[in-house]
Design a protein around this motif. Structure first.
Motif, mmCIF file in Angstrom:
data_model
loop_
_atom_site.group_PDB
_atom_site.id
_atom_site.type_symbol
_atom_site.label_atom_id
_atom_site.label_comp_id
_atom_site.label_asym_id
_atom_site.label_seq_id
_atom_site.Cartn_x
_atom_site.Cartn_y
_atom_site.Cartn_z
ATOM 1 N N ALA A 23 0.827 -1.208 0.000
ATOM 2 C CA ALA A 23 0.000 0.000 0.000
ATOM 3 C C ALA A 23 0.860 1.257 0.000
ATOM 4 C CB ALA A 23 -0.937 -0.002 1.206
ATOM 5 N N GLN A 24 2.097 1.166 0.506
ATOM 6 C CA GLN A 24 3.020 2.297 0.500
ATOM 7 C C GLN A 24 3.791 2.400 -0.817
ATOM 8 O OE1 GLN A 24 5.606 2.083 3.962
ATOM 9 N NE2 GLN A 24 4.184 3.366 5.101
ATOM 10 N N GLY A 25 3.560 1.455 -1.717
ATOM 11 C CA GLY A 25 4.229 1.496 -3.009
ATOM 12 C C GLY A 25 5.479 0.655 -3.095
ATOM 13 N N HIS A 26 5.806 -0.094 -2.029
ATOM 14 C CA HIS A 26 6.987 -0.942 -2.049
ATOM 15 C C HIS A 26 6.705 -2.244 -2.796
ATOM 16 C CE1 HIS A 26 9.025 1.726 0.687
ATOM 17 N NE2 HIS A 26 8.131 1.546 1.634
ATOM 18 N N GLU A 27 7.751 -2.826 -3.346
ATOM 19 C CA GLU A 27 7.656 -4.149 -3.941
ATOM 20 C C GLU A 27 8.010 -5.156 -2.845
ATOM 21 O OE1 GLU A 27 9.343 -6.558 -7.891
ATOM 22 O OE2 GLU A 27 10.242 -4.650 -7.275
ATOM 23 N N VAL A 28 7.085 -6.075 -2.563
ATOM 24 C CA VAL A 28 7.247 -6.958 -1.414
ATOM 25 C C VAL A 28 7.309 -8.415 -1.862
ATOM 26 C CG1 VAL A 28 6.327 -7.642 0.834
ATOM 27 C CG2 VAL A 28 5.937 -5.313 -0.001
ATOM 28 N N PHE A 29 8.313 -9.136 -1.352
ATOM 29 C CA PHE A 29 8.444 -10.575 -1.560
ATOM 30 C C PHE A 29 8.304 -11.254 -0.197
ATOM 31 C CE2 PHE A 29 11.159 -8.162 -4.422
ATOM 32 C CZ PHE A 29 10.671 -8.553 -5.668
ATOM 33 N N ALA A 30 7.821 -12.492 -0.187
ATOM 34 C CA ALA A 30 7.565 -13.138 1.097
ATOM 35 C C ALA A 30 7.932 -14.615 1.052
ATOM 36 C CB ALA A 30 6.097 -12.980 1.493
ATOM 37 N N GLY A 31 8.516 -15.084 2.171
ATOM 38 C CA GLY A 31 8.855 -16.490 2.325
ATOM 39 C C GLY A 31 8.576 -16.926 3.749
ATOM 40 N N SER A 32 8.494 -18.251 3.960
ATOM 41 C CA SER A 32 8.122 -18.762 5.271
ATOM 42 C C SER A 32 9.218 -19.576 5.950
ATOM 43 C CB SER A 32 6.859 -19.629 5.152
ATOM 44 O OG SER A 32 7.091 -20.710 4.268
ATOM 45 N N THR A 33 10.328 -19.818 5.259
ATOM 46 C CA THR A 33 11.419 -20.602 5.827
ATOM 47 C C THR A 33 12.754 -19.943 5.504
ATOM 48 O OG1 THR A 33 11.712 -21.957 3.841
ATOM 49 C CG2 THR A 33 10.114 -22.738 5.485
ATOM 50 N N ILE A 42 18.606 -13.691 -2.414
ATOM 51 C CA ILE A 42 19.643 -13.704 -3.454
ATOM 52 C C ILE A 42 19.061 -13.270 -4.805
ATOM 53 C CG2 ILE A 42 21.175 -15.213 -4.786
ATOM 54 C CD1 ILE A 42 21.541 -16.864 -2.205
ATOM 55 N N ARG A 43 17.855 -13.726 -5.106
ATOM 56 C CA ARG A 43 17.259 -13.444 -6.415
ATOM 57 C C ARG A 43 16.855 -11.985 -6.580
ATOM 58 N NH1 ARG A 43 11.746 -16.287 -7.407
ATOM 59 N NH2 ARG A 43 13.016 -18.086 -6.741
ATOM 60 N N HIS A 44 16.275 -11.394 -5.535
ATOM 61 C CA HIS A 44 15.686 -10.056 -5.681
ATOM 62 C C HIS A 44 16.530 -8.937 -5.067
ATOM 63 C CE1 HIS A 44 12.013 -11.737 -7.353
ATOM 64 N NE2 HIS A 44 11.956 -12.601 -6.347
ATOM 65 N N GLU A 45 17.527 -9.256 -4.235
ATOM 66 C CA GLU A 45 18.384 -8.264 -3.595
ATOM 67 C C GLU A 45 17.580 -7.119 -2.964
ATOM 68 O OE1 GLU A 45 21.160 -7.041 -6.600
ATOM 69 O OE2 GLU A 45 22.418 -8.816 -6.308
ATOM 70 N N PRO A 46 16.741 -7.429 -1.977
ATOM 71 C CA PRO A 46 15.913 -6.387 -1.343
ATOM 72 C C PRO A 46 16.745 -5.415 -0.527
ATOM 73 C CG PRO A 46 15.776 -8.425 -0.111
ATOM 74 C CD PRO A 46 16.565 -8.742 -1.346
ATOM 75 N N GLU A 47 16.218 -4.190 -0.376
ATOM 76 C CA GLU A 47 16.886 -3.203 0.472
ATOM 77 C C GLU A 47 16.678 -3.497 1.954
ATOM 78 O OE1 GLU A 47 16.459 -0.912 -3.396
ATOM 79 O OE2 GLU A 47 15.175 -2.237 -2.250
ATOM 80 N N VAL A 48 15.472 -3.959 2.306
ATOM 81 C CA VAL A 48 15.139 -4.222 3.705
ATOM 82 C C VAL A 48 14.559 -5.629 3.831
ATOM 83 C CG1 VAL A 48 13.737 -3.523 5.689
ATOM 84 C CG2 VAL A 48 14.720 -1.786 4.190
ATOM 85 N N ILE A 49 15.009 -6.352 4.853
ATOM 86 C CA ILE A 49 14.525 -7.704 5.118
ATOM 87 C C ILE A 49 13.884 -7.729 6.492
ATOM 88 C CG2 ILE A 49 15.166 -10.133 5.406
ATOM 89 C CD1 ILE A 49 17.468 -7.770 3.512
ATOM 90 N N LEU A 50 12.613 -8.100 6.568
ATOM 91 C CA LEU A 50 11.897 -8.275 7.829
ATOM 92 C C LEU A 50 11.970 -9.755 8.159
ATOM 93 C CD1 LEU A 50 8.789 -6.052 6.989
ATOM 94 C CD2 LEU A 50 10.899 -5.381 8.143
ATOM 95 N N LEU A 51 12.756 -10.096 9.161
ATOM 96 C CA LEU A 51 13.140 -11.484 9.415
ATOM 97 C C LEU A 51 12.668 -11.955 10.789
ATOM 98 C CD1 LEU A 51 14.765 -14.018 8.623
ATOM 99 C CD2 LEU A 51 16.829 -12.840 9.422
#
Length: 279
Positions: A23-33, A42-51
């Motif tokens: 909703a803020q305009g960020h591109e978000v990827f998500a994983g469960s493990t 590795i694939r997307h090289e995100p700026e921020v990781i919520l871990l």
């Protein structure tokens, strides 16, 4: 906008974070493990990781250490339950930018992500400035006004001795140029080691300044020589000293008084011989 990666085995929490930041305009990827998260990282090289700290195939701290060892880019914000506070602190020592408790407060998390992105932007800008500075043919102070002449006189006076110096002035007025000039006129053959106190998070700055011994904390896989040691008989320049964490200011004061220091996790006292110039 930025690329964010959410790694959390709680499906509801993961979906909530996805929607909030999309909703803020960020591109978000998500994983469960850990395995899925590392692949996305590795694939997307995100700026921020919520871990998340606790995952089905290990801990978020495990993934953080892997990322550090493999030089995976991005700023990590840990997500933890209150009962995991001690492990969260260890994760901070290993390089996490911050941690957020569950149940999640989306407003608080958005503020933390914004701070992380601002820090990343500042870090990139500093790298650009450092790269440009490395190509500069000369860093001498230019000017013939009375004020500049007085500055040159003061540089000459303080260059005769080895006293520690505090340089004051508005941002952008050339405090580092003055520090480099003092160094050039006093110990030109010795190292000039600059440290921007506001460019490093407090959890990393102590290790950067003092160095650390192998095993001093999780992620310390080898001995590290700190800036105090690298300065040798030259100059340690502490820029933005006012932004330095108070606990570190106390430790630096002791170094200036005793002229010795210890690496983080070490017991051996090492001599400190450099001049300190702060701004």
């Amino acid at each position: 906008m930025a690329k964010l990666l959410v790694i959390d085995d709680d499906r509801a929490a993961r979906r909530t974070l996805e929607l909030a930041f999309q909703a803020q305009g960020h591109e978000v990827f998500a994983g469960s493990t850990i395995a899925e998260g590392k692949e996305l990282w590795i694939r997307h090289e995100p700026e921020v990781i919520l871990l998340d700290l606790v995952l089905p195939d290990g801990t978020g701290q495990d993934l953080l250490l892997q990322a550090t060892e493999e030089s995976m880019s991005g700023i990590v914000i840990m997500i933890t339950g209150h009962q995991d506070l001690e492990r969260a602190i260890v994760a901070m020592q290993a390089g996490a930018f911050d941690y957020i408790h569950k149940p999640l407060n989306i407003d608080e998390l958005e503020i933390t992500v914004d701070r992380a992105l601002e820090y990343l932007s500042s870090k990139r800008n500093l790298a650009i400035v450092a790269d440009l500075s490395s190509h500069e043919p000369d860093d001498r102070i230019i000017g013939t006004s009375r004020a500049i002449i007085e500055v040159h006189k003061m540089i000459g006076m303080v260059s005769r001795g080895n006293a520690n110096i505090l340089i004051t002035g508005e941002s952008g007025t050339g405090k580092e140029l003055v520090a480099r000039a003092i160094h050039r006129h006093s110990t030109p053959d010795e190292p000039f080691i600059p440290v921007n106190s506001s460019a490093l998070v407090p959890t990393l700055l102590e290790s950067e300044l003092f160095g650390h011994e192998r095993g001093a904390f999780t992620g310390a896989v080898r001995d590290k020589v700190g800036r105090l040691e690298l300065a040798g008989n030259g100059t340690l320049f502490l820029d933005e000293i006012g932004d330095l964490d108070l606990s570190l200011q106390v430790k630096l004061l002791r170094v200036l008084q005793e002229r010795t220091f210890e690496r983080v996790g070490g017991t051996e006292s090492k001599p400190f011989k450099a001049r300190v110039i702060a701004a």
